[in-house]
Write an enzyme that holds these catalytic residues in place. Structure first.
Site, PDB file in Angstrom:
ATOM      1  N   LYS A 212      -6.779  -8.521  10.345  1.00 39.33           N
ATOM      2  CA  LYS A 212      -5.470  -9.075  10.001  1.00 39.33           C
ATOM      3  C   LYS A 212      -4.419  -7.970  10.101  1.00 39.33           C
ATOM      4  CE  LYS A 212      -2.893  -9.816   6.337  1.00 39.33           C
ATOM      5  NZ  LYS A 212      -1.566  -9.880   7.020  1.00 39.33           N
ATOM      6  N   GLY A 265      -2.439   0.110   3.219  1.00 38.16           N
ATOM      7  CA  GLY A 265      -1.317  -0.685   2.751  1.00 38.16           C
ATOM      8  C   GLY A 265      -0.939  -0.278   1.347  1.00 38.16           C
ATOM      9  N   SER A 266      -0.400  -1.217   0.592  1.00 41.38           N
ATOM     10  CA  SER A 266       0.114  -0.897  -0.733  1.00 41.38           C
ATOM     11  C   SER A 266      -1.005  -0.776  -1.761  1.00 41.38           C
ATOM     12  CB  SER A 266       1.109  -1.962  -1.187  1.00 41.38           C
ATOM     13  OG  SER A 266       0.441  -3.138  -1.595  1.00 41.38           O
ATOM     14  N   THR A 267      -0.728   0.010  -2.795  1.00 37.04           N
ATOM     15  CA  THR A 267      -1.687   0.181  -3.884  1.00 37.04           C
ATOM     16  C   THR A 267      -1.962  -1.144  -4.581  1.00 37.04           C
ATOM     17  OG1 THR A 267      -0.896   2.442  -4.235  1.00 37.04           O
ATOM     18  CG2 THR A 267      -2.105   1.429  -6.042  1.00 37.04           C
ATOM     19  N   VAL A 269      -1.802  -4.239  -3.474  1.00 34.01           N
ATOM     20  CA  VAL A 269      -2.637  -5.148  -2.681  1.00 34.01           C
ATOM     21  C   VAL A 269      -4.081  -4.668  -2.666  1.00 34.01           C
ATOM     22  CG1 VAL A 269      -3.066  -6.060  -0.366  1.00 34.01           C
ATOM     23  CG2 VAL A 269      -0.729  -5.979  -1.260  1.00 34.01           C
ATOM     24  N   GLU A 293      -6.632   3.353   2.112  1.00 31.44           N
ATOM     25  CA  GLU A 293      -5.591   4.379   1.973  1.00 31.44           C
ATOM     26  C   GLU A 293      -4.320   3.628   1.605  1.00 31.44           C
ATOM     27  OE1 GLU A 293      -2.260   6.117   2.612  1.00 31.44           O
ATOM     28  OE2 GLU A 293      -2.854   5.909   4.713  1.00 31.44           O
ATOM     29  N   CYS A 327       2.999   7.062   5.195  1.00 35.61           N
ATOM     30  CA  CYS A 327       2.308   7.303   3.920  1.00 35.61           C
ATOM     31  C   CYS A 327       2.409   8.766   3.524  1.00 35.61           C
ATOM     32  CB  CYS A 327       0.837   6.900   4.040  1.00 35.61           C
ATOM     33  SG  CYS A 327       0.588   5.178   4.509  1.00 35.61           S
ATOM     34  N   GLU A 425       6.848   5.498  -5.358  1.00 36.57           N
ATOM     35  CA  GLU A 425       6.847   5.473  -3.893  1.00 36.57           C
ATOM     36  C   GLU A 425       7.970   4.577  -3.398  1.00 36.57           C
ATOM     37  OE1 GLU A 425       3.641   5.071  -0.284  1.00 36.57           O
ATOM     38  OE2 GLU A 425       3.542   3.576  -1.887  1.00 36.57           O
TER      39      GLU A 425
END
Length: 543
Positions: A212, A265-267, A269, A293, A327, A425
């Site tokens: 995805k 992606g995001s923490t 999620v 990551e 990132c 962030e």
């Protein structure tokens, strides 16, 4: 039947093309940019090698000209997820047992195609859909991904070569089996190379994948999928299922055949995905491997012995290349008071020289942030600073989304080392500077270490080697990728394997054997060459 022991050539990092005026690569990329800008394509799902159109669609646009539609893409839902799982398992039967050198041949060919006839296509797609200038696209969608495929296939060979010792009279063997089930690869918008590596790293090791891509980067991801097909990737090995997270993710994550997650992606999620896995742990056929990551609050820490010109360049490049949407981008810096006046002048002059605009104008260093959501989130931090008494904007702070999602490169100076923009962030072209007293070097290092929950990248600037040593020790766990007298971005496959700990992820180091080992399950075999014929041991003999 093959009775040869094959060896892959040693990989070499792909050379970065310069795109100077009049160069062949510049002419080629300009032509491809014109071509892609002048057409609008339709992007289907690709499941089991077949195109699938759902009728539930969204668009791919240019962030720097958001009214310009590049493509319409179809979105996956529960039914398509089910199809993709089945296709992956059908392909697994043959892919998981294919000789490793045959799998390697496919990805070596993909690397060669990307280095040659596909280079302009992937770079142009990345420039237009993700608003990267030509250099940022070249080092990402061409060079880094070529390196991933060339190095990862060689790492695979080295992993298979690792064997246990065998004492006299026995033969011990170790084989690395693909995981039983499928791997779910969820990729971000900001790096086409990551979008290419996350599904292919498990596939190289014999796994099948549901992929995805980020909704904001479906355009370049689609061309990547077509490149892999051109390289000979069999149907169903990687299944391309773009769509909204709420319609794809939960349906994939509860499937009993889920064997692994490869995520960037995001923490928030990533943690939600891990939570779903935990809640369903008893229903899986195997314990899923979870590799992720998730971001960072990356720092540059300067000592009073720093070279100010070098520090200035590192801050500007580290914070503002690709609009700070890395990132690893520098988003906080600690500056000693003694060098601040000189650095302040240089920073203002340098940022004032930055040109912003369309990616097709190669004189622009700076382009647009990815979409409306990012624009709104980033500008909210700028507005917060404008209302605060503890920080001020040194330069930048303006923004406009009339044509594209443009935010000026912004430098904030704060008197509070725990100010909001020093801790959270932002993922945009905003860096916050804290000016500390020279004599509080070690004390401020401790503050740097404890300020953020993340631990992805960081840098120390100093000519004083003792200062470097002290910083390296105190910041031991503050960054998975640590830099000395360099910006904290730009990790290269085979040179600086990438990943961080704490809230930044599982630190499984993309671009190394460490990562590939997560996608295999070892089996040991012991063969006794002369088995005993009596159960009795010598200690049982009579005197």
């Amino acid at each position: 039947m093959c009775n040869a022991k094959f060896t892959l050539p040693e990989p070499i990092n792909e050379e970065i093309l310069a795109y100077r005026p009049g160069s062949p690569e510049r002419k080629e990329i300009m032509a491809m940019l014109d071509k892609m800008s002048g057409e609008q394509i339709e992007i289907p799902l690709i499941i089991g090698g077949k195109e699938v159109r759902t009728g539930n669609t969204a668009t791919c646009v240019m962030p720097h000209n958001h009214q310009h539609v590049l493509a319409t893409y179809h979105k996956a839902g529960p039914a398509e997820v089910k199809m993709a799982v089945q296709a992956s398992q059908d392909a697994w039967e043959t892919w998981s047992t294919m000789p490793w050198w045959e799998r390697a041949g496919i990805f070596k060919k993909a690397a060669a195609l990307l280095a040659g006839p596909w280079r302009a296509t992937l770079n142009a797609a990345t420039m237009l859909n993700q608003s990267k200038n030509v250099l940022q696209a070249e080092i990402d969608s061409a060079c880094e991904l070529i390196d991933f495929w060339n190095f990862n296939t060689k790492y695979m060979e080295k992993i298979y070569e690792q064997q246990p010792c065998s004492p006299s009279g026995q033969w011990n063997r170790l084989e690395q089996r693909p995981l039983e089930g499928f791997v779910f690869a969820v990729t971000p918008f900001n790096f086409t190379s990551i979008a290419g590596n996350l599904p292919t790293a498990p596939a190289i090791m014999g796994n099948t994948v549901l992929w995805k891509p980020a909704s904001a980067a479906v355009f370049s991801a689609y061309y990547l999928m077509r490149l892999l097909e051109d390289a000979g990737l069999p149907a169903g090995v990687i299944n391309f299922i773009p769509g909204s997270g709420r319609n794809v993710g939960p349906n994939v994550l509860v499937n009993p055949k889920l064997a692994g997650i490869h995520f960037t992606g995001s923490t928030a999620v990533f943690q939600s995905m891990w939570k779903i896995v935990g809640e369903n742990i008893a229903s899986y056929n195997t314990y899923p491997r979870i590799v992720g990551e998730t971001g960072g609050k990356d720092f540059i820490f300067a000592h009073k012995s720093s070279n100010v010109d070098e520090l200035n360049t590192a801050i500007v490049r580290g914070a503002f290349e690709y609009q700070g949407q890395k990132c690893s981008a520098a988003s906080r810096a600690y500056i000693p008071k003694s060098i601040w006046p000189e650095l302040k002048t240089k920073l203002v002059n340098t940022v004032n020289s930055i040109k912003t605009g369309d990616v097709r104008d190669f004189t622009n260093f700076f382009n647009a942030v990815i979409d409306k959501s990012a624009f709104t989130n980033i500008t909210a931090y700028i507005d917060y600073v404008l209302e605060s008494k503890d920080a001020e904007i040194l330069i930048g702070g303006s923004y406009d989304d009339t044509v594209g999602y443009f935010i000026a490169p912004t430098i904030i100076v704060t008197t509070d080392p725990h100010f909001k923009t020093m801790q959270e962030e932002i993922f945009g072209p905003v860096i916050t500077l804290y000016i500390y007293a020279d004599e509080k070097f070690e004390e401020t290092l401790d503050i740097c270490d404890k300020t953020s929950p993340y631990a992805l990248t960081g840098a120390i600037f100093a000519k004083d080697r003792n200062a470097v040593a002290i910083a390296s020790k105190k910041l031991l766990h503050a960054a998975g990728n640590f830099y000395i007298n360099d910006k904290p971005t730009g990790a290269v496959v085979g040179q600086q394997p990438f990943g961080g700990g704490r809230a930044s992820g599982t630190n499984d180091k993309a671009g190394s054997m460490i990562n590939l080992l997560r996608w295999v399950s070892p089996r040991t075999t012991k063969e006794l060459l002369v088995p005993p014929k009596d159960y009795r041991y010598p200690f049982m003999d009579k005197e």
